[in-house]
Design an enzyme around this catalytic site. Structure first.
Site, PDB file in Angstrom:
ATOM      1  N   LYS A  21       0.836  -1.208   0.000  1.00  0.00           N
ATOM      2  CA  LYS A  21       0.000   0.000   0.000  1.00  0.00           C
ATOM      3  C   LYS A  21       0.872   1.261   0.000  1.00  0.00           C
ATOM      4  O   LYS A  21       2.087   1.178   0.256  1.00  0.00           O
ATOM      5  CB  LYS A  21      -0.911  -0.016   1.238  1.00  0.00           C
ATOM      6  CG  LYS A  21      -0.148   0.019   2.560  1.00  0.00           C
ATOM      7  CD  LYS A  21      -1.062  -0.176   3.759  1.00  0.00           C
ATOM      8  CE  LYS A  21      -0.262  -0.165   5.054  1.00  0.00           C
ATOM      9  NZ  LYS A  21      -1.116  -0.420   6.237  1.00  0.00           N
ATOM     10  N   ARG A  51     -10.072   0.645  15.274  1.00  0.00           N
ATOM     11  CA  ARG A  51      -9.973   1.315  13.979  1.00  0.00           C
ATOM     12  C   ARG A  51     -10.998   0.665  13.069  1.00  0.00           C
ATOM     13  O   ARG A  51     -12.186   0.733  13.320  1.00  0.00           O
ATOM     14  CB  ARG A  51      -8.522   1.191  13.486  1.00  0.00           C
ATOM     15  CG  ARG A  51      -8.071   2.309  12.599  1.00  0.00           C
ATOM     16  CD  ARG A  51      -6.584   2.231  12.298  1.00  0.00           C
ATOM     17  NE  ARG A  51      -6.223   1.086  11.486  1.00  0.00           N
ATOM     18  CZ  ARG A  51      -5.001   0.850  11.015  1.00  0.00           C
ATOM     19  NH1 ARG A  51      -4.017   1.672  11.299  1.00  0.00           N
ATOM     20  NH2 ARG A  51      -4.738  -0.206  10.277  1.00  0.00           N
ATOM     21  N   TYR A  97      16.106  29.918   6.439  1.00  0.00           N
ATOM     22  CA  TYR A  97      15.015  30.756   6.952  1.00  0.00           C
ATOM     23  C   TYR A  97      14.987  30.842   8.476  1.00  0.00           C
ATOM     24  O   TYR A  97      15.121  29.833   9.156  1.00  0.00           O
ATOM     25  CB  TYR A  97      13.662  30.190   6.501  1.00  0.00           C
ATOM     26  CG  TYR A  97      13.449  30.175   5.010  1.00  0.00           C
ATOM     27  CD1 TYR A  97      13.573  31.327   4.240  1.00  0.00           C
ATOM     28  CD2 TYR A  97      13.080  28.986   4.378  1.00  0.00           C
ATOM     29  CE1 TYR A  97      13.353  31.298   2.875  1.00  0.00           C
ATOM     30  CE2 TYR A  97      12.845  28.951   3.016  1.00  0.00           C
ATOM     31  CZ  TYR A  97      12.984  30.111   2.257  1.00  0.00           C
ATOM     32  OH  TYR A  97      12.759  30.069   0.913  1.00  0.00           O
ATOM     33  N   MET A 101      11.705  23.872   1.327  1.00  0.00           N
ATOM     34  CA  MET A 101      10.894  23.035   0.443  1.00  0.00           C
ATOM     35  C   MET A 101      11.756  22.170  -0.478  1.00  0.00           C
ATOM     36  O   MET A 101      11.444  21.009  -0.718  1.00  0.00           O
ATOM     37  CB  MET A 101       9.953  23.905  -0.403  1.00  0.00           C
ATOM     38  CG  MET A 101       8.958  23.097  -1.213  1.00  0.00           C
ATOM     39  SD  MET A 101       7.858  24.093  -2.231  1.00  0.00           S
ATOM     40  CE  MET A 101       6.860  24.916  -1.001  1.00  0.00           C
TER      41      MET A 101
HETATM   42  C1  LIG Z   1      -0.378  -1.439   6.938  1.00  0.00           C
HETATM   43  C2  LIG Z   1      -1.051  -2.644   7.433  1.00  0.00           C
HETATM   44  C3  LIG Z   1      -0.338  -3.846   7.589  1.00  0.00           C
HETATM   45  C4  LIG Z   1       1.171  -3.946   7.470  1.00  0.00           C
HETATM   46  O1  LIG Z   1       1.764  -3.479   8.655  1.00  0.00           O
HETATM   47  P1  LIG Z   1       3.357  -3.485   8.845  1.00  0.00           P
HETATM   48  O2  LIG Z   1       3.554  -3.138  10.264  1.00  0.00           O
HETATM   49  O3  LIG Z   1       3.905  -2.474   7.905  1.00  0.00           O
HETATM   50  O4  LIG Z   1       3.815  -4.862   8.509  1.00  0.00           O
HETATM   51  C5  LIG Z   1      -1.050  -4.979   7.913  1.00  0.00           C
HETATM   52  N1  LIG Z   1      -2.396  -4.925   8.093  1.00  0.00           N
HETATM   53  C6  LIG Z   1      -3.091  -3.791   7.994  1.00  0.00           C
HETATM   54  C7  LIG Z   1      -4.555  -3.808   8.238  1.00  0.00           C
HETATM   55  C8  LIG Z   1      -2.450  -2.611   7.677  1.00  0.00           C
HETATM   56  O5  LIG Z   1      -3.154  -1.464   7.599  1.00  0.00           O
END
Ligand SMILES: *Cc1c(COP(=O)(O)O)cnc(C)c1O
Length: 408
Positions: free
Chosen positions: A41, A140, A294, A342
């Site tokens: 992802k 979550r 800056y 930036m």
């Molecule tokens: C991102 C995610 C993972 C992977 O987690 P890592 O700690 O990067 O291995 C697994 N399951 C869900 C639901 C996630 O959102």
């Protein structure tokens, strides 16, 4: 530095695909008999999905996870039909038809989405392949206990429709197939905490309830024996023994990074996949008292030398690491002074051996680590790599000549 750079990008993320393959192999071995699900992802945690996914595919990996439906569809385009792709994050207005027809396996975290997925399957004359997601405490996504019960009732009800004449029902492809049950840990990176075992316990009960429903419905919604069971992420995969589930969704560690505070990549036998590099484009001698960047948050304490290095928050570097971060030039660490802007930052090289055109390692196996940048920026290595922006060129490279670990 005689070659001309045609891409124009000054900051480059070198992606060591040999390290990626080695990490996947090492993790799979550790997980066995559970199987590795490669989490790619968020543009493969910033590493570039278009490099990472085909490299994993070429090495034989066939099981991938992403968060969103659009990520999943992109991955399907990239890798074709011969891979399993699971996605778990979508909303009430997300078009699920395309995902269902593309054979994307979807996590189910609300009762309502069961109806929507059944409708999508009917509309597209296909089967929606689902992983029921249980909220075992994280708070979550996932079905909380009351919704979990309602979802199971709904599954029983779906089976008991007017057409549940045995012979017919098993002859037609079902709208829904439950292929897995999943959950997610909250504190697996802190092995001493009891909540992980509590979550596993809740997950086990949910698993038993689901298999009972699948058995009751005589496999028409999926076979309880073939159910894929997955709750572990990287920290769980690296700390839990035995590992719960038939597979684990591993993201961060695939990229060679450690999710644990007290162990680094090397301790875990992993090789960081991303090496973020820039170059020195200007050098100037400055007198004592000269300011830097800056706000003049840094003032030279003595006569010294500033090196200008492309790379700033437009490239995804954290401005919060200003005056704290370090970079590596010709194997020597130098401090980033003043505010990270930036597009560029200033590095104090003093009397160090540094020339214009020298490579600057922002992080990577032969420089500071992503974890150090995490500390400097008050965040974690996950964010440091994921936030690397589109302006940065991702380039696939041969392994960098550092202790390369067990490359195969
Ligand atoms: C991102 C995610 C993972 C992977 O987690 P890592 O700690 O990067 O291995 C697994 N399951 C869900 C639901 C996630 O959102």
């Amino acid at each position: 530095m005689t070659s001309t750079d045609t891409s124009g990008a000054l900051v480059r993320a070198e992606i060591d695909v040999a390290a990626l393959r080695a990490n996947a192999a090492a993790l799979a071995e550790r997980l066995a008999p559970a199987r590795l699900k490669c989490v790619v992802k968020a543009n493969a945690y910033g590493h570039g999905i278009d490099i990472v996914a085909p490299a994993l595919f070429a090495a034989g990996w066939r099981d991938f996870c992403v968060a969103t439906v659009s990520e999943a569809l992109h991955l399907r385009e990239l890798l074709g039909d011969d891979v399993a792709i699971t996605a778990w994050l979508y909303g009430p207005t997300t078009d699920l038809d395309a995902a269902v027809t593309a054979g994307i396996e979807l996590g189910v975290s609300t009762v309502d989405s069961l109806d929507r997925l059944r409708d999508a399957a009917r509309r597209t004359n296909s089967t929606a392949r689902l992983h029921l997601k249980v909220d075992t405490g994280l708070g979550r996504n996932g079905l909380a206990p009351a919704d979990w019960k309602r979802a199971l009732d709904k599954l029983r009800g779906l089976d008991a429709g007017p057409e549940s004449d045995e012979a017919d029902a098993s002859a037609v492809a079902p709208d829904l197939e439950i292929v897995g049950i999943m959950s997610h840990y909250a504190v697996a990176d802190e092995p001493e905490r009891v909540e992980t075992a509590q979550q596993t316990h809740v997950f086990d009960s949910a698993y038993r309830e689901l298999t009972a429903v699948l058995d009751e419905t005589q496999g028409r919604l999926g076979e309880s024996g073939g159910l894929e069971v997955h709750i572990a992420n990287s920290p769980a995969a690296l700390t839990l023994s035995p590992l719960p589930g038939t597979s684990a969704r591993v993201g961060l560690s695939l990229y060679g990074l450690s999710p644990l505070d007290d162990q680094n990549s090397q301790d875990l036998g992993l090789v960081p996949v991303m090496r973020l590099v820039s170059q020195v484009v200007n050098l100037k001698d400055v007198p004592s008292g000269h300011g830097a960047s800056y706000g003049f948050t840094f003032t030279a304490a003595a006569d010294t030398r500033f090196a200008l290095v492309p790379g700033g928050y437009g490239d995804g570097l954290a401005r919060s690491a200003s005056n704290r971060a370090e970079v590596s030039i010709r194997g020597t660490r130098y401090p980033v002074i003043g505010r990270i802007a930036m597009d560029q930052m200033i590095v104090e090289v003093g009397a160090g051996e540094v020339s214009i055109g020298d490579e600057v390692v922002i992080f990577g196996p032969d420089g500071p680590s992503a974890a150090e940048w995490g500390t400097w920026a008050d965040t974690i290595n996950y964010e440091i790599v994921t936030r690397i922006s589109e302006r940065v060129d991702r380039v696939e490279v041969e392994p960098h000549p550092v202790d390369g670990g067990g490359l195969r």
